[in-house]
Design a protein around this motif. Structure first.
Motif, PDB file in Angstrom:
ATOM      1  N   LYS A 166       7.465   6.882  11.494  1.00 43.30           N
ATOM      2  CA  LYS A 166       7.755   6.451  12.860  1.00 43.30           C
ATOM      3  C   LYS A 166       7.620   4.947  13.029  1.00 43.30           C
ATOM      4  CE  LYS A 166       3.127   6.908  14.921  1.00 43.30           C
ATOM      5  NZ  LYS A 166       2.350   7.482  16.040  1.00 43.30           N
ATOM      6  N   LEU A 167       6.834   4.304  12.182  1.00 46.45           N
ATOM      7  CA  LEU A 167       6.675   2.849  12.222  1.00 46.45           C
ATOM      8  C   LEU A 167       7.446   2.159  11.106  1.00 46.45           C
ATOM      9  CD1 LEU A 167       2.845   2.489  13.017  1.00 46.45           C
ATOM     10  CD2 LEU A 167       4.775   2.384  14.602  1.00 46.45           C
ATOM     11  N   GLY A 168       8.072   2.958  10.230  1.00 46.39           N
ATOM     12  CA  GLY A 168       8.792   2.373   9.104  1.00 46.39           C
ATOM     13  C   GLY A 168       7.886   1.671   8.121  1.00 46.39           C
ATOM     14  N   ARG A 169       6.647   2.175   7.976  1.00 46.63           N
ATOM     15  CA  ARG A 169       5.666   1.532   7.119  1.00 46.63           C
ATOM     16  C   ARG A 169       5.123   2.470   6.046  1.00 46.63           C
ATOM     17  NH1 ARG A 169       1.369  -1.985  10.777  1.00 46.63           N
ATOM     18  NH2 ARG A 169       2.765  -3.731  11.290  1.00 46.63           N
ATOM     19  N   GLY A 170       4.750   1.863   4.926  1.00 48.86           N
ATOM     20  CA  GLY A 170       4.004   2.569   3.904  1.00 48.86           C
ATOM     21  C   GLY A 170       2.746   1.791   3.579  1.00 48.86           C
ATOM     22  N   PHE A 171       1.746   2.496   3.013  1.00 49.18           N
ATOM     23  CA  PHE A 171       0.445   1.893   2.725  1.00 49.18           C
ATOM     24  C   PHE A 171       0.022   2.283   1.310  1.00 49.18           C
ATOM     25  CE2 PHE A 171       0.929   2.611   7.213  1.00 49.18           C
ATOM     26  CZ  PHE A 171       0.443   1.454   7.816  1.00 49.18           C
ATOM     27  N   ILE A 172      -0.352   1.285   0.499  1.00 53.49           N
ATOM     28  CA  ILE A 172      -0.728   1.502  -0.891  1.00 53.49           C
ATOM     29  C   ILE A 172      -2.183   1.076  -1.087  1.00 53.49           C
ATOM     30  CG2 ILE A 172      -0.247   0.951  -3.306  1.00 53.49           C
ATOM     31  CD1 ILE A 172       2.565   0.004  -2.327  1.00 53.49           C
ATOM     32  N   THR A 173      -3.008   1.977  -1.625  1.00 58.25           N
ATOM     33  CA  THR A 173      -4.377   1.581  -1.957  1.00 58.25           C
ATOM     34  C   THR A 173      -4.386   0.810  -3.271  1.00 58.25           C
ATOM     35  OG1 THR A 173      -4.666   3.809  -2.881  1.00 58.25           O
ATOM     36  CG2 THR A 173      -5.661   3.368  -0.738  1.00 58.25           C
ATOM     37  N   ASP A 174      -5.070  -0.336  -3.251  1.00 54.67           N
ATOM     38  CA  ASP A 174      -5.214  -1.173  -4.435  1.00 54.67           C
ATOM     39  C   ASP A 174      -6.702  -1.256  -4.753  1.00 54.67           C
ATOM     40  OD1 ASP A 174      -5.194  -3.028  -6.437  1.00 54.67           O
ATOM     41  OD2 ASP A 174      -3.960  -4.494  -5.376  1.00 54.67           O
TER      42      ASP A 174
END
Length: 338
Positions: free
Chosen positions: A89-97
């Motif tokens: 819905k926000l067009g975002r992805g999140f990657i844990t580093d």
């Protein structure tokens, strides 16, 4: 929509459900996509509406087309990436580093451009998005903590919420959508139950007769957790209401992920096996052990098609240590119902 997708959808409609628990279990490798490139691999996250899978590869993360195996995007800038959470819905992805002091990389789901980097805690690892709570939830292995933040966080200057101390080293997690989060504490052989409303651990449940819990999946409707354990090698079925262990099923070595959909539980193991289990007359049983490929320890499951995607590579001997991937041989093994 490709012809493959059209025929697959028609077949699913005829069978009245992708993963019907009453249907005959007959899973097999249906395709292998040879991707190549450098880096190891960890978790797989499925974007079913867009027919994509996201696979972390240490210093970068790949977006791959489910149908063709084509690399759609390559997100750079990680030290030791682990998992991906998606917020369409926000067009975002999140990657844990998990490298260095820890971070979460925020990227654009359309362009794959990096939008920002949020400081977190060391060894940031498992990550999920809870749509009902509208929270991104992640764990820090070395920090022994659960981390949360809103998905609309400022990608340049945003800060995570105050971390929740877990009292052990977490690996992966699941949410019931109502404020409870279940976290594997692999060094304690426990599942920590966190109440996000009070932001406290409210219970710690043993996974015995399992041990060293890593993979976790949840059946919200059936009130079950599916916990992949490495020592001993079992799939634990746990009640989410009271922590009771309802079953302990033998699996292969090197498990790193579990999944659940429509009555079937899955455990992917590094020895090249995929365990399929289901409940029959109140008892959980292993239905099938599918031969996949050595190193295929994690997976993503597309609930729209029933296909399972497992990353791995050709493995080669490494003296007395465990086998290492041969450079340039990274691949995705696809498993489906025959």
């Amino acid at each position: 929509m490709t012809m493959k997708r059209i025929f697959m959808t028609l077949a699913l409609c005829i069978s009245a459900g992708v993963l019907s628990a009453t249907a005959q279990t007959n899973w097999q490798v249906t395709n292998t996509f040879h991707i190549g490139g450098e880096g190891g691999w960890d978790y797989v996250t499925i974007d079913a509406p867009q027919h994509r899978l996201f696979v972390t590869r240490a210093t970068h993360t790949l977006a791959i087309d489910e149908d063709s195996g084509k690399v759609l995007g390559d997100i750079p800038g990680q030290v030791r990436s682990h998992g991906v959470a998606l917020v369409p819905k926000l067009g975002r992805g999140f990657i844990t580093d998990g490298g260095g002091s820890g971070a979460i990389i925020i990227f654009d789901l359309k362009t794959y451009a990096v939008l920002g980097r949020i400081p977190t805690m060391p060894d940031s690892d498992g990550i999920i998005y809870d749509r009902k709570l509208d929270k991104v939830i992640a764990v820090s292995g070395d920090g022994n903590a659960l981390m949360t933040f809103s998905p609309d966080i400022d990608p340049k200057n945003g800060k995570i919420d105050p971390p929740i101390d877990l009292g052990g080293a977490p690996e992966f997690l699941a949410s019931d959508g109502n404020g409870k989060v279940y976290v594997n504490l692999e060094n304690k052989d426990l599942v920590a139950v966190v109440d996000l409303h009070s932001r406290k651990v409210i219970a710690r449940w043993p996974v015995a007769p399992g041990g060293h819990p890593v993979g976790m999946a949840i059946d919200r409707a059936g009130h079950h957790l599916f916990i992949g354990c490495r020592n001993p090698h079992v799939l634990v079925v746990m009640n989410t209401d009271n922590g009771k262990v309802e079953a302990s099923l033998p699996i292969g070595t090197g498990v790193d992920a579990t999944q659940f959909a429509d009555g079937h539980a899955f455990a992917s193991c590094g020895d090249g096996t995929l365990i399929v289990a289901s409940e029959k007359n109140g008892t959980w049983e292993v239905d099938q052990t599918v031969k996949t490929a050595a190193g295929a320890r994690t997976m993503g499951l597309d609930r729209r098609t029933g296909q399972i995607f497992l990353p791995t590579a050709e493995m080669q001997p490494n003296g007395t240590g465990r086998p290492r991937p041969k450079p340039g041989t990274f691949m995705i093994v696809e498993v489906g119902r025959k």
